[in-house]
Design a protein around this motif. Structure first.
Motif, PDB file in Angstrom:
ATOM      1  N   MET A   1      96.208  39.216  80.674  1.00 41.23           N
ATOM      2  CA  MET A   1      96.060  39.574  79.750  1.00 41.23           C
ATOM      3  C   MET A   1      98.026  40.777  80.066  1.00 41.23           C
ATOM      4  O   MET A   1      97.845  41.118  81.163  1.00 41.23           O
ATOM      5  N   GLN A   2      98.257  41.475  78.826  1.00 43.11           N
ATOM      6  CA  GLN A   2      99.217  42.186  79.102  1.00 43.11           C
ATOM      7  C   GLN A   2      98.925  43.569  79.475  1.00 43.11           C
ATOM      8  O   GLN A   2      97.657  44.312  78.986  1.00 43.11           O
ATOM      9  N   ARG A   3     100.175  44.514  80.076  1.00 39.70           N
ATOM     10  CA  ARG A   3      99.486  44.960  81.499  1.00 39.70           C
ATOM     11  C   ARG A   3      99.128  46.304  80.220  1.00 39.70           C
ATOM     12  O   ARG A   3      97.763  47.009  80.390  1.00 39.70           O
ATOM     13  N   GLU A   4     100.184  46.244  79.369  1.00 37.81           N
ATOM     14  CA  GLU A   4     100.003  48.200  78.187  1.00 37.81           C
ATOM     15  C   GLU A   4      98.844  47.645  77.250  1.00 37.81           C
ATOM     16  O   GLU A   4      97.785  48.597  76.934  1.00 37.81           O
ATOM     17  N   GLU A 172      93.849  36.623  72.928  1.00 37.92           N
ATOM     18  CA  GLU A 172      94.770  38.181  73.463  1.00 37.92           C
ATOM     19  C   GLU A 172      95.960  38.849  71.937  1.00 37.92           C
ATOM     20  O   GLU A 172      95.689  39.917  71.870  1.00 37.92           O
ATOM     21  N   ASN A 173      96.052  37.913  71.593  1.00 37.16           N
ATOM     22  CA  ASN A 173      96.140  38.071  70.607  1.00 37.16           C
ATOM     23  C   ASN A 173      95.256  38.804  68.936  1.00 37.16           C
ATOM     24  O   ASN A 173      95.774  39.660  68.587  1.00 37.16           O
ATOM     25  N   MET A 174      94.251  37.867  69.310  1.00 33.58           N
ATOM     26  CA  MET A 174      93.303  38.747  68.247  1.00 33.58           C
ATOM     27  C   MET A 174      92.563  40.445  68.715  1.00 33.58           C
ATOM     28  O   MET A 174      92.595  40.866  68.174  1.00 33.58           O
ATOM     29  N   ILE A 175      92.331  40.195  70.233  1.00 31.82           N
ATOM     30  CA  ILE A 175      92.511  41.530  70.819  1.00 31.82           C
ATOM     31  C   ILE A 175      92.900  42.638  70.289  1.00 31.82           C
ATOM     32  O   ILE A 175      92.767  43.418  69.942  1.00 31.82           O
ATOM     33  N   TYR A 176      94.399  42.138  70.503  1.00 34.10           N
ATOM     34  CA  TYR A 176      95.444  42.717  70.112  1.00 34.10           C
ATOM     35  C   TYR A 176      95.802  43.249  68.695  1.00 34.10           C
ATOM     36  O   TYR A 176      95.418  44.762  68.629  1.00 34.10           O
ATOM     37  N   SER A 177      95.194  42.792  67.638  1.00 38.58           N
ATOM     38  CA  SER A 177      95.202  43.267  66.484  1.00 38.58           C
ATOM     39  C   SER A 177      94.410  43.785  66.016  1.00 38.58           C
ATOM     40  O   SER A 177      94.545  44.550  65.164  1.00 38.58           O
ATOM     41  N   LEU A 178      93.284  43.415  66.474  1.00 34.15           N
ATOM     42  CA  LEU A 178      91.122  44.318  66.658  1.00 34.15           C
ATOM     43  C   LEU A 178      91.787  45.454  66.566  1.00 34.15           C
ATOM     44  O   LEU A 178      91.997  47.198  66.038  1.00 34.15           O
ATOM     45  N   ASN A 189      91.993  36.262  61.187  1.00 31.80           N
ATOM     46  CA  ASN A 189      90.926  36.556  61.954  1.00 31.80           C
ATOM     47  C   ASN A 189      90.023  35.436  62.246  1.00 31.80           C
ATOM     48  O   ASN A 189      90.220  34.807  62.982  1.00 31.80           O
ATOM     49  N   GLN A 190      89.992  34.755  61.145  1.00 27.87           N
ATOM     50  CA  GLN A 190      88.793  33.305  60.689  1.00 27.87           C
ATOM     51  C   GLN A 190      89.417  32.514  61.311  1.00 27.87           C
ATOM     52  O   GLN A 190      89.351  31.143  62.349  1.00 27.87           O
ATOM     53  N   THR A 191      90.992  32.007  60.913  1.00 32.11           N
ATOM     54  CA  THR A 191      91.700  31.054  60.876  1.00 32.11           C
ATOM     55  C   THR A 191      92.381  30.780  62.406  1.00 32.11           C
ATOM     56  O   THR A 191      91.391  30.342  63.678  1.00 32.11           O
ATOM     57  N   THR A 192      92.596  32.559  63.483  1.00 34.64           N
ATOM     58  CA  THR A 192      92.554  32.352  64.447  1.00 34.64           C
ATOM     59  C   THR A 192      91.790  32.007  65.418  1.00 34.64           C
ATOM     60  O   THR A 192      91.404  30.963  66.581  1.00 34.64           O
ATOM     61  N   MET A 193      89.997  32.574  65.501  1.00 38.32           N
ATOM     62  CA  MET A 193      88.550  32.427  65.851  1.00 38.32           C
ATOM     63  C   MET A 193      88.532  30.421  65.670  1.00 38.32           C
ATOM     64  O   MET A 193      88.213  30.185  66.621  1.00 38.32           O
ATOM     65  N   GLY A 194      89.256  29.953  64.459  1.00 38.53           N
ATOM     66  CA  GLY A 194      88.784  28.811  64.208  1.00 38.53           C
ATOM     67  C   GLY A 194      89.360  27.852  64.972  1.00 38.53           C
ATOM     68  O   GLY A 194      89.581  26.755  65.617  1.00 38.53           O
ATOM     69  N   LEU A 195      91.181  28.482  65.841  1.00 43.22           N
ATOM     70  CA  LEU A 195      91.716  28.008  66.706  1.00 43.22           C
ATOM     71  C   LEU A 195      90.306  27.260  68.217  1.00 43.22           C
ATOM     72  O   LEU A 195      90.780  26.663  68.907  1.00 43.22           O
TER      73      LEU A 195
END
Length: 327
Positions: A1-4, A172-178, A189-195
């Protein structure tokens, strides 16, 4: 996960600061309006939202509680120890724990470097994930039904997928966006969770589950995954060999947990795949029959008509007439 991102998640929250200042226990009013400790989606999700995310509150013991939504716990760093039906379930870095609605659990105090994320998800959020898996995915049916149940039976799915990079990157992408407030679009978000869901379905070998008859359910999931991947050539004999089980025992388990025997499950998958090819391609029906694993054309026509009450040719004509074909 990105340090930032990890440093942002590591920040001490107001709730955690109060605990460090001596408050000593969970403020249940933050989570529920009732006397019983049932964490309420009305408190945790904004109106109109199907999913929300928050960092798990550290330094404090969470007494026995449940949720009126599906909870997914993800460990970014360190570990998080749950107690479910008296059993300790430890999720470590990169692992996911799906808790069914109303599953009762406790959480032991997390340390400063135990960074975990709580995904709070309404059941209908999984509709997109389910549709992405395909209407003929029997394994997806099984998993979604586990998540949707609203009975207090201590059910969970523990995915030990820290080495599956696709899942880690999507999370990580989903956590970052939320977390950054850039995840306002339910559909994205639903599409990401779908993947994520699709990758999880392909990672059955990494799952530990707690549902009634855990061993039988694990065998059924392995069976459904086998049919999903090998439907063209699948045989019960080969599956028995892979699972090291006698045919009569495996047959009984499959029927008990899915409601269908092996032949019926295989036929449903093959027919659904054939129907999909009729809609999506211009392949001759004889080629489609061979493509899904049938060697006898007349037998295929008979079982297709029994299932859909029309011939394959009539189905294809009707489908095109309704402009449903997607070539």
């Amino acid at each position: 996960m990105q340090r930032e991102l990890l440093e942002k998640l590591r920040e001490i929250t107001e709730e955690e600061q109060r605990i460090l200042d001596g408050e000593g226990q969970v403020d249940q009013d933050l989570y529920t309006s009732g006397k019983e400790f049932t964490v309420d989606s009305g408190k945790m999700l904004e109106e109109g939202k199907l999913i929300a995310v928050r960092t798990h509150t550290r330094f404090v013991y969470f007494p026995s509680h449940r949720h009126n939504y599906v909870e997914v716990l993800y460990a970014c760093e360190g570990e998080l120890i749950n107690v479910i039906d008296g059993k300790q379930v430890t999720i470590r870095k990169g692992e996911l724990l799906f808790l069914n609605q109303f599953t009762r659990h406790e959480i032991l105090p997390a340390g400063e470097n135990d960074i975990a994320i709580n995904f709070m998800i309404l059941p209908e959020f999984f509709d997109v994930a389910y549709s992405m898996a395909g209407s003929n995915n029997v394994l997806a049916d099984f998993v979604v039904n586990v998540l949707r149940r609203d009975e207090e039976r201590g059910e969970y799915l523990h995915f030990k997928v820290s080495e599956v990079l696709q899942i880690q990157n999507l999370l990580e992408n989903m956590i970052y966006s939320l977390v950054t407030g850039k995840g306002e679009d339910n559909r994205i978000n639903q599409t990401t969770m779908g993947l994520i869901f699709l990758y999880l379905l392909n990672s059955v070998q990494y799952v530990e589950m707690r549902v009634p008859n855990q061993y039988e359910n694990m065998i059924s999931m392995s069976t459904l995954k086998y049919i999903e991947e090998k439907y063209r050539t699948a045989t019960l004999t080969e599956l028995c060999s892979q699972l090291h089980l006698p045919m009569h025992i495996l047959s009984k388990m499959i029927k008990k947990t899915t409601g269908f025997n092996f032949k019926e499950l295989l036929q449903r998958k093959r027919l659904s795949k054939a129907m999909e090819l009729m809609c999506d391609t211009d392949l001759p029906i004889s080629d489609i029959i061979a493509a899904v694993g049938y060697e006898n054309n007349s037998y295929f026509h008979r079982v297709f008509k029994e299932r859909y009450h029309m011939t394959p040719r009539s189905f294809r004509i009707e489908n095109r007439k309704n402009n449903n074909i997607r070539i």
